[in-house]
Enzyme design. Structure first.
Site, PDB file in Angstrom:
ATOM      1  N   TYR A   1      -1.958  -4.514   0.339  1.00 44.49           N
ATOM      2  CA  TYR A   1      -3.026  -3.558   0.032  1.00 44.49           C
ATOM      3  C   TYR A   1      -4.372  -4.291   0.039  1.00 44.49           C
ATOM      4  O   TYR A   1      -4.674  -5.057  -0.875  1.00 44.49           O
ATOM      5  CB  TYR A   1      -2.726  -2.947  -1.330  1.00 44.49           C
ATOM      6  CG  TYR A   1      -3.612  -1.832  -1.782  1.00 44.49           C
ATOM      7  CD1 TYR A   1      -4.588  -1.274  -0.978  1.00 44.49           C
ATOM      8  CD2 TYR A   1      -3.458  -1.297  -3.063  1.00 44.49           C
ATOM      9  CE1 TYR A   1      -5.382  -0.244  -1.420  1.00 44.49           C
ATOM     10  CE2 TYR A   1      -4.246  -0.255  -3.515  1.00 44.49           C
ATOM     11  CZ  TYR A   1      -5.202   0.255  -2.697  1.00 44.49           C
ATOM     12  OH  TYR A   1      -5.997   1.273  -3.149  1.00 44.49           O
TER      13      TYR A   1
ATOM     14  N   LYS B   1      -2.068  -2.098   4.586  1.00 41.63           N
ATOM     15  CA  LYS B   1      -2.999  -0.995   4.299  1.00 41.63           C
ATOM     16  C   LYS B   1      -4.395  -1.570   4.416  1.00 41.63           C
ATOM     17  O   LYS B   1      -4.867  -2.270   3.511  1.00 41.63           O
ATOM     18  CB  LYS B   1      -2.714  -0.505   2.872  1.00 41.63           C
ATOM     19  CG  LYS B   1      -3.507   0.662   2.344  1.00 41.63           C
ATOM     20  CD  LYS B   1      -2.963   1.036   0.955  1.00 41.63           C
ATOM     21  CE  LYS B   1      -3.526   2.314   0.370  1.00 41.63           C
ATOM     22  NZ  LYS B   1      -4.925   2.242  -0.025  1.00 41.63           N
TER      23      LYS B   1
END
Lengths: 297, 297
Positions: free
Chosen positions: A131, A159
């Site tokens: 992330y 991500k």
């Protein structure tokens, strides 16, 4: 699993406790719409503000309400020891994948971030999504680091945070990443305002704040973009520009939480103290904008 | 209490657990030197990486080993609910004051930060020092906000982050702050490299990383600066420039922790995973620098 629309619902709070009824209704809305995965307790789900017990219990509830749709949960924490405990909890709660941002108190070096993911990766039997969220972590990933990390066993997706605003530069970055990351690792886009562009640029998945509340519309946008229908994608995205303007001013969390309060799907205030949803004139203006976006619901 | 030299010791860890013996020896060193206060579990003391139980127990030990010297501890946490619990714990542990940085996951607005301090302030019977540390919190205080916060009942001090590098601008900023904050609220300087300049500019207290390991030298520097002896202050500070260069490169925590490892006062590695002390050539070079700074010990 890390493909298509991954929808990130709010975790509505009342006095510091999770409002379970509203939370479950949000999850059921996503399951009913048939999103590809549910990012329970993402940034939008205020994971960083909840206790370990709250995170475990709420993740269990999400898995149970998701009716077979894969649930992803965040295992980030300032303390790496806690990250390892959260990884264990998440797996016990039945998630299909986990999300980890390099949360820290002291700004981290690249070596430190690599060793964090390496250690966590060893403990996981479900895939992990890296992330990249510089606004909350202050850590700036390089593509070289992302590529090196993608070779760790557990990694299933990345991500991405910021993409270049220039369309060709965005496409080129995604193309180069996809060519160099480990086989099977998908590339996802976050930051709703840039997500249509990200999908058109070649990303495989939209990690979506909007989709956590409006899954049907977000699915239409995702599907149009994934089949590279640029004209329909543009049409579906451009009308949301007023909403993205609020995101830029207040952050996506405060805006989507205010929208949820206005729609009455959560109680007010729904954010962890001291975070505040919009009030006064700003709230009234957002409510008007929302009326012009009636097609979302 | 918030005046003179406030020394911030490391909290050495071994495998995620506090190395109590080394920690107590650090506290006893500070008590023996007669520092004005001890900032146990500051940023240098890795507060953000420890569990609530570890923070409570270690703070109790610091109070007990401090032999009457006031102990300050950090109550910061991403979760404001946890901040309130930590405030209660700190008071039970017998601290004389607490330190609070606006730690968050989502970047905070000024209104949110104000309401955080206001709520915490209501729960405290010991004074609170506002901790301005943009590197770890990403929150940028304005002087207006600091002045407004200083009027809350519990506020006893402000630990400034960056001061203007220009000497006159620094003096002017400190003068204006002191004229406008609530009576009795002291202004402190942090960031060792700018601390001599900060004290000469009029700050009342040095919140000191160096002082946590080398209290005698830090006391000499503090005393010279507080009596506005610019020439002696300069002399004592300028020889530390090589150390400040390491701070800028690696952050003060990694450097002071490496120094403590080199001196053998803590085991290696002493930082919470994944934070790493210096290694290889960088460590060798720091060791050489340290030899040229033999007068510190």
């Amino acid at each position: 699993m890390f493909k298509g629309l991954s929808a990130f619902p709010l975790t509505p709070l009342v006095g510091g406790e999770v409002d379970e009824k509203s939370f479950l209704a949000l999850i059921e809305n996503l399951a009913g719409a048939g999103v590809d995965s549910i990012g329970a307790l993402g940034s939008t789900g205020s994971y960083a503000y909840l206790t370990r017990e709250q995170r475990f219990h709420t993740t269990q509830q999400a898995v149970s309400a998701a009716a077979g749709i894969p649930v992803i949960t965040s295992i980030g924490s300032v303390s790496a020891e806690e990250v390892l405990r959260l990884a264990e909890d998440a797996q016990k709660a039945g998630v299909s994948g986990v999300l980890l941002a390099p949360v820290s108190y002291q700004p981290l070096t690249h070596d430190e971030v690599f060793s964090l993911y390496e250690r966590v990766s060893r403990e996981l039997s479900v895939p992990l999504c890296i992330y990249d969220n510089v606004a909350t972590t202050r850590f700036e990933f390089t593509d070289e680091l992302l590529i090196a990390l993608s070779r760790l066993n557990a990694i299933g997706s990345i991500k991405l945070g910021d993409l270049p605003a220039d369309r060709d530069a965005a496409r080129e970055r995604v193309r180069r990443l996809k060519a160099r990351v480990s086989d099977g690792v998908t590339i996802g886009i976050s930051g709703d305002a840039q997500s249509a562009a990200g999908l058109i640029a070649g990303c495989d998945v939209w990690y979506s704040v909007l989709g956590g509340l409006f899954p049907h519309y977000a699915l239409r946008l995702t599907e149009a973009a994934l089949r590279q229908d640029e004209s329909e994608t543009h049409e579906l995205d451009v009308v949301l520009a007023p909403l993205w303007a609020y995101y830029r001013r207040h952050g996506s969390l405060r805006v989507i939480a205010t929208v949820a309060e206005i729609l009455g799907v959560v109680s007010m205030p729904c954010l962890p103290f001291p975070l505040q949803t919009l009030s006064g004139k700003e709230r009234d203006a957002l409510q008007q904008t929302l009326e012009s976006l009636h097609f979302l619901a």
